[in-house]
Design a protein around this motif. Structure first.
Motif, PDB file in Angstrom:
ATOM      1  N   PRO A  16      25.915 113.941  40.378  1.00 60.44           N
ATOM      2  CA  PRO A  16      27.220 114.538  39.741  1.00 60.44           C
ATOM      3  C   PRO A  16      26.594 114.851  38.590  1.00 60.44           C
ATOM      4  N   GLY A  17      27.002 116.092  38.191  1.00 55.39           N
ATOM      5  CA  GLY A  17      26.756 116.734  36.739  1.00 55.39           C
ATOM      6  C   GLY A  17      25.438 117.769  37.020  1.00 55.39           C
ATOM      7  N   GLN A  18      24.712 117.594  38.071  1.00 47.53           N
ATOM      8  CA  GLN A  18      23.603 118.411  38.231  1.00 47.53           C
ATOM      9  C   GLN A  18      24.156 119.962  38.566  1.00 47.53           C
ATOM     10  N   ASP A  19      23.177 120.828  37.864  1.00 49.38           N
ATOM     11  CA  ASP A  19      23.611 122.328  38.086  1.00 49.38           C
ATOM     12  C   ASP A  19      23.501 122.607  39.549  1.00 49.38           C
ATOM     13  N   ALA A  20      24.360 123.422  40.024  1.00 50.44           N
ATOM     14  CA  ALA A  20      24.488 123.900  41.460  1.00 50.44           C
ATOM     15  C   ALA A  20      23.377 125.086  41.603  1.00 50.44           C
ATOM     16  N   LEU A  21      23.090 125.771  40.503  1.00 49.00           N
ATOM     17  CA  LEU A  21      22.282 127.290  40.511  1.00 49.00           C
ATOM     18  C   LEU A  21      20.958 126.637  40.754  1.00 49.00           C
ATOM     19  N   LEU A  22      20.323 127.613  41.308  1.00 50.29           N
ATOM     20  CA  LEU A  22      18.816 127.261  41.669  1.00 50.29           C
ATOM     21  C   LEU A  22      18.083 127.603  40.178  1.00 50.29           C
ATOM     22  N   GLY A  23      17.008 126.707  39.832  1.00 47.54           N
ATOM     23  CA  GLY A  23      15.958 127.143  38.968  1.00 47.54           C
ATOM     24  C   GLY A  23      14.809 127.430  39.713  1.00 47.54           C
ATOM     25  N   PRO A  24      13.600 127.643  38.816  1.00 44.43           N
ATOM     26  CA  PRO A  24      12.299 127.956  39.411  1.00 44.43           C
ATOM     27  C   PRO A  24      11.812 127.225  40.222  1.00 44.43           C
ATOM     28  N   GLY A  25      11.779 125.826  39.872  1.00 44.85           N
ATOM     29  CA  GLY A  25      11.123 124.751  40.676  1.00 44.85           C
ATOM     30  C   GLY A  25      11.946 124.729  42.234  1.00 44.85           C
ATOM     31  N   ASP A  26      13.341 125.125  42.203  1.00 46.08           N
ATOM     32  CA  ASP A  26      14.096 125.017  43.411  1.00 46.08           C
ATOM     33  C   ASP A  26      13.780 125.965  44.206  1.00 46.08           C
ATOM     34  N   ILE A  27      13.630 127.274  43.613  1.00 45.10           N
ATOM     35  CA  ILE A  27      13.192 128.283  44.458  1.00 45.10           C
ATOM     36  C   ILE A  27      12.187 128.248  44.993  1.00 45.10           C
ATOM     37  N   ARG A  28      11.197 127.928  44.279  1.00 43.53           N
ATOM     38  CA  ARG A  28       9.600 127.713  44.987  1.00 43.53           C
ATOM     39  C   ARG A  28       9.677 126.647  46.080  1.00 43.53           C
ATOM     40  N   ASP A  29      10.332 125.273  45.847  1.00 39.95           N
ATOM     41  CA  ASP A  29      10.494 124.637  46.892  1.00 39.95           C
ATOM     42  C   ASP A  29      11.248 125.048  48.002  1.00 39.95           C
ATOM     43  N   LEU A  30      12.060 125.723  47.973  1.00 41.64           N
ATOM     44  CA  LEU A  30      12.667 126.338  49.154  1.00 41.64           C
ATOM     45  C   LEU A  30      11.704 127.219  49.745  1.00 41.64           C
ATOM     46  N   ALA A  31      11.206 128.208  48.957  1.00 38.31           N
ATOM     47  CA  ALA A  31      10.227 129.174  49.791  1.00 38.31           C
ATOM     48  C   ALA A  31       9.048 128.355  50.544  1.00 38.31           C
ATOM     49  N   VAL A  47      15.502 135.814  41.861  1.00 39.26           N
ATOM     50  CA  VAL A  47      15.823 135.408  40.432  1.00 39.26           C
ATOM     51  C   VAL A  47      15.779 133.948  40.464  1.00 39.26           C
ATOM     52  N   ILE A  48      15.199 133.424  39.314  1.00 39.53           N
ATOM     53  CA  ILE A  48      14.946 132.241  39.208  1.00 39.53           C
ATOM     54  C   ILE A  48      15.367 131.597  37.894  1.00 39.53           C
ATOM     55  N   ASP A  49      16.275 132.338  37.117  1.00 40.59           N
ATOM     56  CA  ASP A  49      16.889 132.057  36.023  1.00 40.59           C
ATOM     57  C   ASP A  49      18.268 131.842  36.056  1.00 40.59           C
ATOM     58  N   ALA A  50      18.967 130.891  35.903  1.00 38.96           N
ATOM     59  CA  ALA A  50      20.246 130.614  36.098  1.00 38.96           C
ATOM     60  C   ALA A  50      21.189 131.382  34.796  1.00 38.96           C
ATOM     61  N   ASN A  51      20.459 131.482  33.666  1.00 38.91           N
ATOM     62  CA  ASN A  51      21.121 132.076  32.683  1.00 38.91           C
ATOM     63  C   ASN A  51      21.475 133.606  32.953  1.00 38.91           C
ATOM     64  N   THR A  52      20.414 134.072  33.712  1.00 36.76           N
ATOM     65  CA  THR A  52      20.547 135.435  34.105  1.00 36.76           C
ATOM     66  C   THR A  52      21.707 135.829  35.113  1.00 36.76           C
ATOM     67  N   VAL A  53      21.766 134.741  36.353  1.00 36.85           N
ATOM     68  CA  VAL A  53      22.503 134.820  37.038  1.00 36.85           C
ATOM     69  C   VAL A  53      24.208 134.670  36.411  1.00 36.85           C
ATOM     70  N   ARG A  54      24.377 133.864  35.455  1.00 36.55           N
ATOM     71  CA  ARG A  54      25.653 133.777  34.685  1.00 36.55           C
ATOM     72  C   ARG A  54      26.113 134.906  34.194  1.00 36.55           C
ATOM     73  N   ARG A  55      24.976 135.676  33.315  1.00 36.29           N
ATOM     74  CA  ARG A  55      24.946 136.872  32.729  1.00 36.29           C
ATOM     75  C   ARG A  55      25.561 138.031  33.689  1.00 36.29           C
ATOM     76  N   LEU A  78      21.998 134.179  43.207  1.00 40.07           N
ATOM     77  CA  LEU A  78      23.010 134.573  42.869  1.00 40.07           C
ATOM     78  C   LEU A  78      24.426 134.377  43.748  1.00 40.07           C
ATOM     79  N   THR A  79      24.036 133.901  44.951  1.00 44.29           N
ATOM     80  CA  THR A  79      25.286 133.589  45.822  1.00 44.29           C
ATOM     81  C   THR A  79      25.798 132.447  45.379  1.00 44.29           C
ATOM     82  N   LEU A  80      25.100 131.360  44.847  1.00 44.34           N
ATOM     83  CA  LEU A  80      25.748 130.035  44.466  1.00 44.34           C
ATOM     84  C   LEU A  80      26.555 130.508  43.021  1.00 44.34           C
ATOM     85  N   GLY A  81      26.226 131.318  42.437  1.00 39.65           N
ATOM     86  CA  GLY A  81      26.867 131.600  40.963  1.00 39.65           C
ATOM     87  C   GLY A  81      28.158 132.278  41.334  1.00 39.65           C
ATOM     88  N   LEU A  82      28.131 133.247  42.186  1.00 46.48           N
ATOM     89  CA  LEU A  82      29.162 133.849  42.771  1.00 46.48           C
ATOM     90  C   LEU A  82      30.346 133.011  43.402  1.00 46.48           C
TER      91      LEU A  82
END
Length: 300
Positions: A16-31, A47-55, A78-82
């Motif tokens: 609960p409360g955890q950001d659903a968007l992917l960060g750098p660690g999430d991206i590398r772990d998935l890859a 894209v590894i920056d959640a703030n860029t996705v929101r922008r 970007l998919t998650l942010g959309l």
């Protein structure tokens, strides 16, 4: 590399409360879990920056009732942010491994929105229909190597797309948004303007991507015209004139359009009839002026 039929890595559900968007660690772990190595061949820079996705989503003016099509979703940044903002997201992905993994990522990180997501595993240049309601917006980090063809194809094939925001190589962004008379005004500028009002919508640095590209990126906004330019000529006829004019952009239109018209004299006659100087060059013409030339194409 994991194939579409292999078991996909399952993410741990978010707390609960955890950001659903992917960060750098999430991206590398998935890859790593998927055995994915981004390839230049497919223009993959995630894209590894959640703030860029929101922008991007703010700049795209994504609305709660939008049906958004995304081309090249990759690992899902970007998919998650959309999905957090739009009513529905349809992602078009060509890569077998990425296409197979993306639904699981959506289910793990945004389970309440998973039913609002659809995946099309295909080459975007060959997509002629999408599942569900017609798309109202296109928002994408387009693969650099096919950005312009994909953009033009989607605008042509899906006339219900009202608003578009794409992230492309900065040089391509400049060309798409260029006005007549600019040194970078050319085929992409004119063809994009046939469909929409086009403008630059910001710059994106290299450090928000993994791997970091060797070039800067830019955002381009396209708002669909209520009507295409008023002309009796078909789009294909207008685009043929555009292609011919810029194939030899240093030449006058009289010379550059000689092949299209059948001769330099025929090209001059079409130009004069359209009210355009035969000594002008393609880089000075608006899309409406190209349409006027197409209307006066000589009978062949």
């Amino acid at each position: 590399m994991t194939s579409p039929t292999d078991p996909q890595p399952r993410e741990t559900p978010l707390s609960p409360g955890q950001d659903a968007l992917l960060g750098p660690g999430d991206i590398r772990d998935l890859a790593t879990a998927l055995g994915v190595r981004p390839t230049k061949q497919r223009g993959q820079n995630f894209v590894i920056d959640a703030n860029t996705v929101r922008r991007i989503i703010r700049t795209a003016d994504v609305r709660p009732d939008d049906v958004v099509v995304e081309v090249g979703p990759g690992l899902g940044s970007l998919t998650l942010g959309l999905l957090e903002t739009a009513d529905r997201v349809v992602a078009v992905e060509i890569d077998d491994t990425l296409a197979a993994a993306l639904p699981a990522t959506v289910e793990a990180r945004l389970p309440a929105r998973a039913a609002h997501f659809a995946l099309v595993h295909a080459d975007a240049l060959r997509v002629t229909e999408l599942p569900g309601p017609p798309p109202t917006a296109l928002v994408a980090n387009l693969p650099y190597n096919v950005a312009v063809p994909v953009l033009l194809h989607m605008l042509e094939r899906f006339p219900t797309i009202e608003r578009t925001l794409v992230m492309v190589q900065a040089e391509v962004a400049d060309r798409l948004a260029a006005a007549p008379g600019s040194k970078v005004y050319g085929v992409p500028s004119v063809k994009a303007n046939w469909y929409a009002e086009v403008k630059r919508a910001g710059a994106i640095g290299r450090n928000v991507f993994w791997p970091a590209p060797n070039v800067d990126s830019g955002l381009v906004s396209l708002v669909r015209r209520a009507e295409p330019p008023a002309t009796k000529a078909r789009r294909e006829q207008v685009f043929a004139v555009v292609d011919a004019a810029f194939a030899q952009r240093r030449k006058t239109l009289r010379a550059a359009l000689s092949g299209w018209a059948g001769s330099a004299a025929a090209a001059e006659a079409a130009l004069v009839a359209a009210g355009i100087s035969p000594q002008a060059r393609g880089e000075s013409l608006t899309v409406e002026e190209f349409a006027a030339i197409a209307e006066h194409a000589p009978a062949r």
